[in-house]
Design a protein around this motif. Structure first.
Motif, PDB file in Angstrom:
ATOM      1  N   GLY A 121       0.786  -1.225   0.000  1.00  0.00           N
ATOM      2  CA  GLY A 121       0.000   0.000   0.000  1.00  0.00           C
ATOM      3  C   GLY A 121       0.817   1.274   0.000  1.00  0.00           C
ATOM      4  O   GLY A 121       0.252   2.372  -0.102  1.00  0.00           O
ATOM      5  N   THR A 122       2.127   1.162   0.105  1.00  0.00           N
ATOM      6  CA  THR A 122       2.963   2.360   0.017  1.00  0.00           C
ATOM      7  C   THR A 122       3.188   2.710  -1.448  1.00  0.00           C
ATOM      8  O   THR A 122       2.931   1.910  -2.351  1.00  0.00           O
ATOM      9  N   ILE A 123       3.659   3.922  -1.674  1.00  0.00           N
ATOM     10  CA  ILE A 123       3.827   4.433  -3.031  1.00  0.00           C
ATOM     11  C   ILE A 123       5.272   4.843  -3.250  1.00  0.00           C
ATOM     12  O   ILE A 123       5.891   5.491  -2.398  1.00  0.00           O
ATOM     13  N   VAL A 124       5.807   4.444  -4.399  1.00  0.00           N
ATOM     14  CA  VAL A 124       7.149   4.842  -4.802  1.00  0.00           C
ATOM     15  C   VAL A 124       7.041   5.511  -6.171  1.00  0.00           C
ATOM     16  O   VAL A 124       6.444   4.936  -7.098  1.00  0.00           O
ATOM     17  N   PHE A 125       7.583   6.702  -6.291  1.00  0.00           N
ATOM     18  CA  PHE A 125       7.577   7.368  -7.590  1.00  0.00           C
ATOM     19  C   PHE A 125       8.632   6.732  -8.495  1.00  0.00           C
ATOM     20  O   PHE A 125       9.771   6.494  -8.075  1.00  0.00           O
ATOM     21  N   ILE A 126       8.228   6.470  -9.719  1.00  0.00           N
ATOM     22  CA  ILE A 126       9.129   5.920 -10.728  1.00  0.00           C
ATOM     23  C   ILE A 126       9.337   6.958 -11.818  1.00  0.00           C
ATOM     24  O   ILE A 126       8.357   7.503 -12.365  1.00  0.00           O
TER      25      ILE A 126
END
Length: 273
Positions: A121-126
């Motif tokens: 559920g965490t978000i990582v910008f790509i």
């Protein structure tokens, strides 16, 4: 009483020459020590830079690892983590892509910074890659703000990205400052972008996607990945040699002045006898 020289000139008082040489000696020692210290400092900087380049090279060519977990985000730093090869999987939130203006070897355009929802559920910008600027790009409407559960809206197949961990870009004199209110982005400052997109659970770093992992692969506007530039200017040896050369010039100059003063003193003594 002073005795006139044979050519009629009055000799310089002996004390004046000694004062001059004493002052000159103090200045020469100070400048020599300063230049030598600066040269030594540059040699230490050279060793530090070589160690840094070696560490980064090891990270880039190491086997990929999982990116830092949320409980480790506070300890992520450029010194310990940047350019580390990481592997992450999840689903993209393409509609929340931020277009960051940039200039690359391929011309003027944008980095496509897209949030990726991971399994926890965490978000990582790509950074999906570079796209050239087209007519009307600057007039595009701003992406929407995410809802309370942004990952619930993720669609499409899951993807796996193996890229390089990058830290947010700082503000600087060369890089322009972001203007979120007018949707003008000039640096990849992930925390500010995440705030503008209402993504509080976004990681404080982003990942540069490599060539061959540009998603979606059937998109009409396909970005070019793998444009990460890893370059560290290393001019410390030149700087060190410059400082040491200045130190040598100070020592040599003082020696020449000292020899000239002694020769002049001998000539004056000979002229008086």
């Amino acid at each position: 009483m002073m005795t006139a020289l044979r050519d009629g000139r009055a000799p310089r008082r002996p004390g004046a020459g000694r004062v001059f040489l004493s002052v000159l000696a103090v200045l020469a020692v100070l400048f020599f020590a300063m230049f030598a210290a600066l040269g030594t400092w540059q040699l230490k900087r050279l060793q530090w830079k070589l160690d840094l380049i070696e560490r980064i090279d090891q990270r880039v060519h190491a086997a990929p690892v999982a990116p830092p977990a949320p409980d480790k985000w506070a300890g992520v730093t450029a010194a310990s983590d940047e350019y580390r090869k990481v592997r992450v999987s999840g689903k993209f939130l393409y509609e929340l892509t931020t277009r960051v203006q940039t200039t690359t070897a391929k011309g003027i355009g944008f980095w496509l910074m897209t949030p990726l929802c991971t399994g926890d559920g965490t978000i990582v910008f790509i950074n999906r890659g570079f796209v050239p600027m087209q007519s009307g790009d600057l007039a595009r409407p701003a992406p929407p703000r995410a809802g309370a559960e942004p990952c619930a809206g993720a669609f499409g197949p899951a993807v796996e990205i193996t890229g390089l961990l990058r830290m947010p870009e700082p503000k600087g004199r060369i890089l322009r400052e972001n203007d979120p209110a007018n949707e003008r982005w000039y640096v990849r400052d992930v925390p500010v972008i995440a705030q503008a997109r209402n993504l509080p659970r976004a990681a404080p770093f982003f990942i540069d996607a490599p060539a061959g992992q540009e998603y979606p692969q059937d998109a009409t506007e396909k970005p070019t990945g793998g444009l990460t530039v890893i370059a560290f200017p290393n001019n410390h040896l030149v700087y060190a040699l410059t400082w040491f050369a200045l130190a040598a010039m100070v020592a040599g100059g003082y020696y020449l002045v000292l020899r000239f003063e002694r020769r002049k003193t001998r000539d004056q003594d000979d002229a008086q006898h």
